[in-house]
Structure formats: C-alpha cells, structure tokens
Write a protein that holds these residues in place. Sequence first.
Motif, mmCIF file in Angstrom:
data_model
loop_
_atom_site.group_PDB
_atom_site.id
_atom_site.type_symbol
_atom_site.label_atom_id
_atom_site.label_comp_id
_atom_site.label_asym_id
_atom_site.label_seq_id
_atom_site.Cartn_x
_atom_site.Cartn_y
_atom_site.Cartn_z
ATOM 1 N N PRO A 3 1.174 -1.280 0.009
ATOM 2 C CA PRO A 3 0.130 -0.484 -0.013
ATOM 3 C C PRO A 3 0.918 1.344 -0.186
ATOM 4 C CG PRO A 3 0.186 -1.378 2.059
ATOM 5 C CD PRO A 3 0.667 -1.974 1.278
ATOM 6 N N ARG A 4 -0.024 2.227 -0.852
ATOM 7 C CA ARG A 4 1.193 3.564 -0.947
ATOM 8 C C ARG A 4 0.792 4.716 -1.164
ATOM 9 N NH1 ARG A 4 4.191 6.061 -4.999
ATOM 10 N NH2 ARG A 4 3.388 4.410 -6.921
ATOM 11 N N ARG A 5 0.752 5.756 -0.133
ATOM 12 C CA ARG A 5 -0.136 6.680 -0.035
ATOM 13 C C ARG A 5 0.837 7.853 -1.080
ATOM 14 N NH1 ARG A 5 -4.885 7.516 2.251
ATOM 15 N NH2 ARG A 5 -5.016 8.955 2.854
ATOM 16 N N ILE A 6 0.555 8.260 -1.421
ATOM 17 C CA ILE A 6 0.592 9.612 -2.160
ATOM 18 C C ILE A 6 1.231 10.623 -1.528
ATOM 19 C CG2 ILE A 6 1.053 11.490 -4.999
ATOM 20 C CD1 ILE A 6 0.157 8.434 -6.154
ATOM 21 N N VAL A 7 2.541 11.066 -1.497
ATOM 22 C CA VAL A 7 2.534 12.568 -0.840
ATOM 23 C C VAL A 7 2.891 13.648 -1.790
ATOM 24 C CG1 VAL A 7 3.234 13.294 1.081
ATOM 25 C CG2 VAL A 7 2.936 11.405 1.526
ATOM 26 N N PRO A 8 2.025 14.045 -2.153
ATOM 27 C CA PRO A 8 2.695 15.104 -3.700
ATOM 28 C C PRO A 8 3.530 16.662 -2.814
ATOM 29 C CG PRO A 8 0.582 15.566 -2.706
ATOM 30 C CD PRO A 8 0.543 14.818 -0.939
ATOM 31 N N TRP A 9 4.647 16.592 -3.313
ATOM 32 C CA TRP A 9 4.892 17.745 -2.992
ATOM 33 C C TRP A 9 4.980 19.145 -3.198
ATOM 34 C CZ3 TRP A 9 10.543 17.426 -6.683
ATOM 35 C CH2 TRP A 9 11.214 16.519 -6.362
ATOM 36 N N GLN A 10 4.789 19.875 -1.774
ATOM 37 C CA GLN A 10 5.044 20.965 -1.990
ATOM 38 C C GLN A 10 5.651 21.959 -2.934
ATOM 39 O OE1 GLN A 10 2.717 21.691 0.350
ATOM 40 N NE2 GLN A 10 2.094 19.870 0.761
ATOM 41 N N PRO A 11 4.864 23.682 -3.258
ATOM 42 C CA PRO A 11 4.919 23.974 -4.083
ATOM 43 C C PRO A 11 6.811 24.761 -3.970
ATOM 44 C CG PRO A 11 3.324 25.158 -3.680
ATOM 45 C CD PRO A 11 3.049 23.682 -2.193
ATOM 46 N N GLU A 12 7.182 24.769 -2.561
ATOM 47 C CA GLU A 12 8.214 25.348 -1.898
ATOM 48 C C GLU A 12 9.789 24.049 -2.564
ATOM 49 O OE1 GLU A 12 5.967 27.146 0.268
ATOM 50 O OE2 GLU A 12 6.025 24.839 -0.138
ATOM 51 N N ARG A 13 9.416 23.080 -2.732
ATOM 52 C CA ARG A 13 9.934 21.943 -2.896
ATOM 53 C C ARG A 13 10.360 21.920 -4.716
ATOM 54 N NH1 ARG A 13 10.431 15.259 -1.056
ATOM 55 N NH2 ARG A 13 11.212 16.999 0.636
ATOM 56 N N GLY A 48 5.349 20.283 -13.870
ATOM 57 C CA GLY A 48 4.470 20.340 -12.527
ATOM 58 C C GLY A 48 3.278 20.909 -12.671
ATOM 59 N N GLY A 49 3.230 21.596 -14.137
ATOM 60 C CA GLY A 49 2.501 22.684 -14.498
ATOM 61 C C GLY A 49 1.816 21.876 -15.780
ATOM 62 N N CYS A 50 1.894 20.542 -16.059
ATOM 63 C CA CYS A 50 0.838 20.372 -17.449
ATOM 64 C C CYS A 50 0.744 19.001 -16.936
ATOM 65 C CB CYS A 50 1.539 20.574 -19.151
ATOM 66 S SG CYS A 50 1.505 22.697 -19.625
ATOM 67 N N GLY A 51 1.008 18.469 -16.051
ATOM 68 C CA GLY A 51 1.305 17.103 -15.519
ATOM 69 C C GLY A 51 2.130 16.102 -16.665
ATOM 70 N N MET A 52 2.794 16.368 -17.745
ATOM 71 C CA MET A 52 3.479 16.018 -18.829
ATOM 72 C C MET A 52 4.906 14.694 -18.011
ATOM 73 S SD MET A 52 4.341 18.268 -21.419
ATOM 74 C CE MET A 52 4.717 18.163 -23.017
ATOM 75 N N ARG A 53 4.717 13.244 -18.878
ATOM 76 C CA ARG A 53 5.797 12.338 -18.152
ATOM 77 C C ARG A 53 7.065 13.013 -18.827
ATOM 78 N NH1 ARG A 53 1.302 9.473 -20.505
ATOM 79 N NH2 ARG A 53 -0.170 8.005 -18.941
ATOM 80 N N GLN A 54 8.209 12.702 -17.726
ATOM 81 C CA GLN A 54 9.288 12.259 -18.106
ATOM 82 C C GLN A 54 9.275 12.735 -19.948
ATOM 83 O OE1 GLN A 54 12.787 10.629 -17.154
ATOM 84 N NE2 GLN A 54 13.987 12.552 -16.619
ATOM 85 N N GLY A 55 8.939 11.377 -20.778
ATOM 86 C CA GLY A 55 9.179 11.614 -22.074
ATOM 87 C C GLY A 55 8.956 12.172 -22.560
ATOM 88 N N GLU A 56 8.049 12.946 -21.854
ATOM 89 C CA GLU A 56 6.699 13.259 -22.652
ATOM 90 C C GLU A 56 7.119 15.032 -23.017
ATOM 91 O OE1 GLU A 56 2.919 11.416 -21.678
ATOM 92 O OE2 GLU A 56 3.514 13.212 -21.045
ATOM 93 N N VAL A 57 8.290 15.034 -22.092
ATOM 94 C CA VAL A 57 8.589 16.636 -21.841
ATOM 95 C C VAL A 57 9.541 16.026 -22.747
ATOM 96 C CG1 VAL A 57 9.713 18.165 -20.942
ATOM 97 C CG2 VAL A 57 7.620 16.991 -19.412
ATOM 98 N N LEU A 58 10.448 15.745 -22.841
ATOM 99 C CA LEU A 58 11.725 15.466 -23.193
ATOM 100 C C LEU A 58 11.579 15.692 -25.266
ATOM 101 C CD1 LEU A 58 13.771 12.691 -21.029
ATOM 102 C CD2 LEU A 58 14.407 15.216 -21.722
ATOM 103 N N GLY A 59 9.941 14.634 -25.723
ATOM 104 C CA GLY A 59 9.536 14.659 -26.983
ATOM 105 C C GLY A 59 8.964 15.843 -27.416
ATOM 106 N N ARG A 83 4.171 15.003 -11.588
ATOM 107 C CA ARG A 83 2.639 14.366 -12.476
ATOM 108 C C ARG A 83 1.950 14.833 -10.922
ATOM 109 N NH1 ARG A 83 0.927 12.461 -16.659
ATOM 110 N NH2 ARG A 83 0.209 10.275 -15.669
ATOM 111 N N HIS A 84 2.481 13.840 -9.689
ATOM 112 C CA HIS A 84 1.949 13.953 -8.536
ATOM 113 C C HIS A 84 1.373 15.378 -8.139
ATOM 114 C CE1 HIS A 84 2.809 10.052 -9.158
ATOM 115 N NE2 HIS A 84 3.275 9.016 -8.457
ATOM 116 N N PHE A 85 2.195 16.285 -7.781
ATOM 117 C CA PHE A 85 1.812 17.364 -7.580
ATOM 118 C C PHE A 85 1.683 18.264 -8.716
ATOM 119 C CE2 PHE A 85 3.118 22.287 -8.645
ATOM 120 C CZ PHE A 85 3.072 22.696 -7.094
ATOM 121 N N TYR A 86 1.503 18.465 -9.513
ATOM 122 C CA TYR A 86 -0.091 18.542 -10.616
ATOM 123 C C TYR A 86 -1.055 17.847 -10.380
ATOM 124 C CZ TYR A 86 -2.360 19.090 -15.170
ATOM 125 O OH TYR A 86 -3.058 19.499 -16.378
ATOM 126 N N ALA A 87 -1.452 16.892 -10.530
ATOM 127 C CA ALA A 87 -2.696 16.541 -9.559
ATOM 128 C C ALA A 87 -3.570 17.051 -8.603
ATOM 129 C CB ALA A 87 -2.191 14.787 -9.755
#
Length: 411
Positions: free
Chosen positions: A184-194, A214-225, A343-347
Amino acid sequence: MAGHIQDRWYKTDTDTDGKTVREKSDRHGTGMRYRARYVGPDGTEKSKSFPDGQKRLAEKWLSGIEADMTRGQYIDPRAGRLTVRQHAERWLASLTMDPATFVSTETRIRLHVLPHLGTRSLDSLRPIHVREWLRKLQDGGLAPAYQRVIFANFNAMLSAAVDDRLIPHNPCRSSSVKAPKLEPRRIVPWQPERVLAVRSALPERYRAMVDLAGGCGMRQGEVLGLAVDDVDFAAGVVHVVRQVKLIAGRKVFALPKGGKTRTVPLPESVARSLEHHIAQQPPAGVSLPWRSVDGSPVTASVLFRNIEGRAVHRVVFTCAVWRPALDKVGVPRGRENGMHALRHFYASVLLDAGESIKALSEYLGHHDPGFTLRTYTHLMPSSERRTREAVSRAFGDGPKSDDGPTTAQEA
C-alpha cells in the motif's frame, strides 16, 4: 472408441484348420502388457502403455481421448514435453506488441523465470512449483510491484500454452497461487517550495522541464519529446503527441504511453517559462527512429536537448542532472522523488482547485478515470470543505445588512 487396446502378451494366429487361436507372444510376462492405440487429429498414431491387470483403465483412458476429440478439447500427450524455455522462445517470437514492451517482457522472462523453471517440462508444472518460484522472487529482494509484473508475464505465457493445446490447465490460475501483493502506497505530493527549490538547482537549460511536468502534468518522456510546434501559445494549450523512450537503452520517438495523444491547458506561468527557454535555447531538429530502433527516422524540433545537441537520454538525465539537484536541496533520492513526482504535484494542485477526476484523467493521459480516482482520491478536498466552498460561491460574500436578517436570532 478412438482406438483399440493391444494385448502384447498374446498374439492371434490361424491354425492348419483355419481357426483363430490365441497364443503367448515372445513378450509374455515381461514389460507393459496393454498398449492403448489411437490416431490423433494430425493423422499420426499415438499410444500409451498399461501394466497387466489394468485393461479397464486403458479402456477408460481411450474413452477419455475420444470424448476430448468430440468436444474439441483434445491435447496431444506429447505436446507438454516442451520445456518452459522452449515454449518461452516460441511464445516471445509470436508476440506482437510495442517494441519497448517486448524488450521488457523478454528481459523479465529471461532473468527471472527461465533460471528457475526453464528446464522443467510444461506438463510437469504444478502449483507448488509456481508457489516456490514466487517465494524465490520475494526472497531475492525484488520490489512487490516488479514481482507482480513478472508473474503476470509468466501467467500470460502459460495461458498461451493452454490456448495452444500444449497443457490442459495453467498452474498460475490455481486457487492456491496468489499473485504478489502490492505494498500500500499513499502518494504524498511535493509542496510548491520543494518544486521551486529543485527547479532552481537544475542547470538553466533544463529548468523549464519542471514547469511542463508540474504545470501540465506531462511525463518525463513526453517533456523530452515535446517540439516547439506542439505548443500553441495563442490557444493556450500543449499537444502531447510524442515521447522519447528507451528500447534496450536506445532512444526512439514514439506515441505517448498507451498510444494516447492528448491536449492539455497551458498555464500563463508555464507559457512565459517556455518563451524564455526558447529565447535562451532555440529548438533544433533532432532525428530518432520511430517506435522501434530500426524504425524510419523522424525529425522534430524538440525544446530540450543535451549539451551535445542531441535528444536527452532519460537515464543519463536522472543520474547526472536530476539526482544531483535533489542532493543540492536536501531531497532524498528514491523512486518517490523522481521526476514523476511533478505529475503528482500537478494532480494535487488541480484537485485542490476543484477540478473533476474526469478532466484530471484526460490531462494526465490515463485510459481509466477509475485509476486516477484510486490513485488520488485521498488528495481530494474533504466533503465538508467542498460543501462550505460551494455554498460560499453560491452566496458570494453573504447577505448584506440591509438585505435582511444576518443572524439566526434576527431570523
């Protein structure tokens, strides 16, 4: 009956009077007495031997063969003699899937299935062998999520053996075999400061990657492409149509995960960041094979390139750029603090603002909104908070003093 029973201890001859007589054969008293023989669907004769005193059992076995043929459930007894390794080679060669998925599947079977079960014949596999194998995976220290994927691949491989009439049952489907459980894994999103701290710790040429993730929710590979033509500044949207992915360590262009393209809103702050990035690091054409390492070359003017002007290799980026940035600002290394954390931060930001799960699922590129809900439901504002905010929005700032009573006592 599908065939006949041969009694190898006796033979039938014809005497001088033309009568049929039964005499002992040269094999009398030695070896298996009865041989059940039949012709299989492929036209070849097949047989099974039984000892003395088991003629009834031989007849029952033949009756079962005949019944299986009638029902279309016949399985050649010799088919299951293939080893797990031999079947794995044939099964892998028959797969039609995304090249990167194939490489991952082949790697898991080769490294984690064949060393333990490769020499065993298919028809000898029992649930106990699968349970013992799963225990070895667990004792080997593999992450539960990875164990689960390995098990799923092996299960699919044995299901194919059942479909191909090599074995009657898949031991992975036994009630005594349990797939590895996810922790069981509970996602703890980053705070804006981090987010801002890690962004500042990155080299300037890569900082806008944080804004897109963080602002469009894109995956790493999608950002690179992402190419400059994919950003519509006038309409305020980003078209996510490709990614840079790795196949056996080699970079290729491909559709986003699951083959699902999408369009996401472009916040003004991210637009300004991209405009600054483009001014400092003008996009340039990068050519990579499409979808597979031997695919046709495709060229795109990507926004992010390495210092050599080539497409960014995500593993190199993670090791040489991302992790040092984490170290610099005191963020622990680990899977939960990879670039996917953005992406978790975006969500979390969208849910806190009251965005719907359906819209969030679309922006993240999930196929199933239910997955989005299961992943982020604990980040949604409480029902009490939503109620207060909804009523506040409905009443605006609340009734004025000259509009009527303002307290329960006055009402």
